[in-house]
Design an enzyme around this catalytic site. Sequence first.
Site, PDB file in Angstrom:
ATOM      1  N   LEU A 144       0.681  -1.311  -0.290  1.00 45.60           N
ATOM      2  CA  LEU A 144      -0.268   0.345   0.162  1.00 45.60           C
ATOM      3  C   LEU A 144       0.474   1.365   0.019  1.00 45.60           C
ATOM      4  O   LEU A 144       1.988   1.541   0.758  1.00 45.60           O
ATOM      5  CB  LEU A 144      -0.748   0.250   1.488  1.00 45.60           C
ATOM      6  CG  LEU A 144      -1.211  -0.591   1.560  1.00 45.60           C
ATOM      7  CD1 LEU A 144      -3.002  -0.534   2.934  1.00 45.60           C
ATOM      8  CD2 LEU A 144      -2.845  -1.065   0.257  1.00 45.60           C
ATOM      9  N   ASP A 145       0.544   2.196  -0.539  1.00 45.79           N
ATOM     10  CA  ASP A 145       1.409   3.376  -0.836  1.00 45.79           C
ATOM     11  C   ASP A 145       1.783   3.574   0.968  1.00 45.79           C
ATOM     12  O   ASP A 145       0.328   3.798   1.941  1.00 45.79           O
ATOM     13  CB  ASP A 145       0.596   4.867  -1.222  1.00 45.79           C
ATOM     14  CG  ASP A 145       0.138   4.652  -2.899  1.00 45.79           C
ATOM     15  OD1 ASP A 145       0.862   3.750  -3.433  1.00 45.79           O
ATOM     16  OD2 ASP A 145      -0.194   5.615  -3.349  1.00 45.79           O
ATOM     17  N   LYS A 146       2.418   4.617   1.366  1.00 50.45           N
ATOM     18  CA  LYS A 146       3.215   4.970   1.911  1.00 50.45           C
ATOM     19  C   LYS A 146       1.726   5.376   2.861  1.00 50.45           C
ATOM     20  O   LYS A 146       1.570   5.300   4.142  1.00 50.45           O
ATOM     21  CB  LYS A 146       3.800   5.986   2.250  1.00 50.45           C
ATOM     22  CG  LYS A 146       3.975   6.794   3.659  1.00 50.45           C
ATOM     23  CD  LYS A 146       5.439   7.491   4.279  1.00 50.45           C
ATOM     24  CE  LYS A 146       6.113   8.021   4.884  1.00 50.45           C
ATOM     25  NZ  LYS A 146       7.261   9.317   5.208  1.00 50.45           N
TER      26      LYS A 146
END
Length: 325
Positions: free
Chosen positions: A140-142
């Site tokens: 998942l994106d940060k």
Amino acid sequence: MDDEGDLIEIVLEASGARLDKALADAAPTLSRARLQALIAEGAVSLNGRPLTGGSAKAQAGSYAILIPPLASATPLPQAIPLAVLFEDADLIVVDKPAGMAAHPAPGTPDGTLVNALLHHCGASLSGIGGVARPGIVHRLDKDTSGVMVAAKSDRAHAGLSKLFAAHDIERTYTALTRGAPAPAIGRIETLIGRSSSDRKKMAVLKSGGRTAITDYVVQARYAVPAKSGAAPLAARVACTLHTGRTHQIRVHMASKGAPILGDATYGSGSPAVAVREAIAEAGLIRQALHASVLGFVHPVTGQALRFETDLPPDMARLASLLADL
């Protein structure tokens, strides 16, 4: 190399050339790009005075270059709390908070999910993902929160990787968007690849790239103008992935004219004043995107698993404020 790094001393007798080029010529083991970075970090000095710009003209004199020690390529365990949804001998499912990167990368050397998993799982974490990414089978994106699964055994890692490659995974995200995609229920099927104008961004392409498919449902429309047919100021949208391209939902929602609120990369244009005020009051400082649902068949036991989590406080508060507009 000791803990303080190595010190390289160079004497330049001539002046006039660009500093970074002159130093690179005198120290062939260092590239101009590396020297520019070291200069920016204050690690290069002339006659004891730190320098600040590599494009300046070189002066004759004695230069000192401090090379910092190499950072360890192996992530270290860190006692970071984890919201564990499920765990057995083969895998672990967590609710990742926004602001936590999945694994170490340039600019994010620690404080990642991998660091937390190394502390929590110890030596049982699967090593197939490599030294820097043990156990990681998807990301998942940060700044995207939500459900993630990681492998603790090599057999689980191999099995999960096959499921993700075959898109045999249920993945639904909740997004809060500027405006709303139309129609209210639809499928977005495009090609996604690197943007030709900005290689750090992804984009919908006419040719090249990879097929990307997202189904979406508008779950709520906020601040709908009285004018017939007018678009709402914001919406809550459920997005189901059928492929897993980088930034897929963010790119697809933006392509429908409904970028995700708080998305500094793909959220072109500014929300209405009332929406901006709601974002500030909710304390949202990232894209309003949450991985709500993750479902799959356990690759070792064959058990059907499905996990669903509530919106985190910042998105839940924003949705409540938007509903009151």
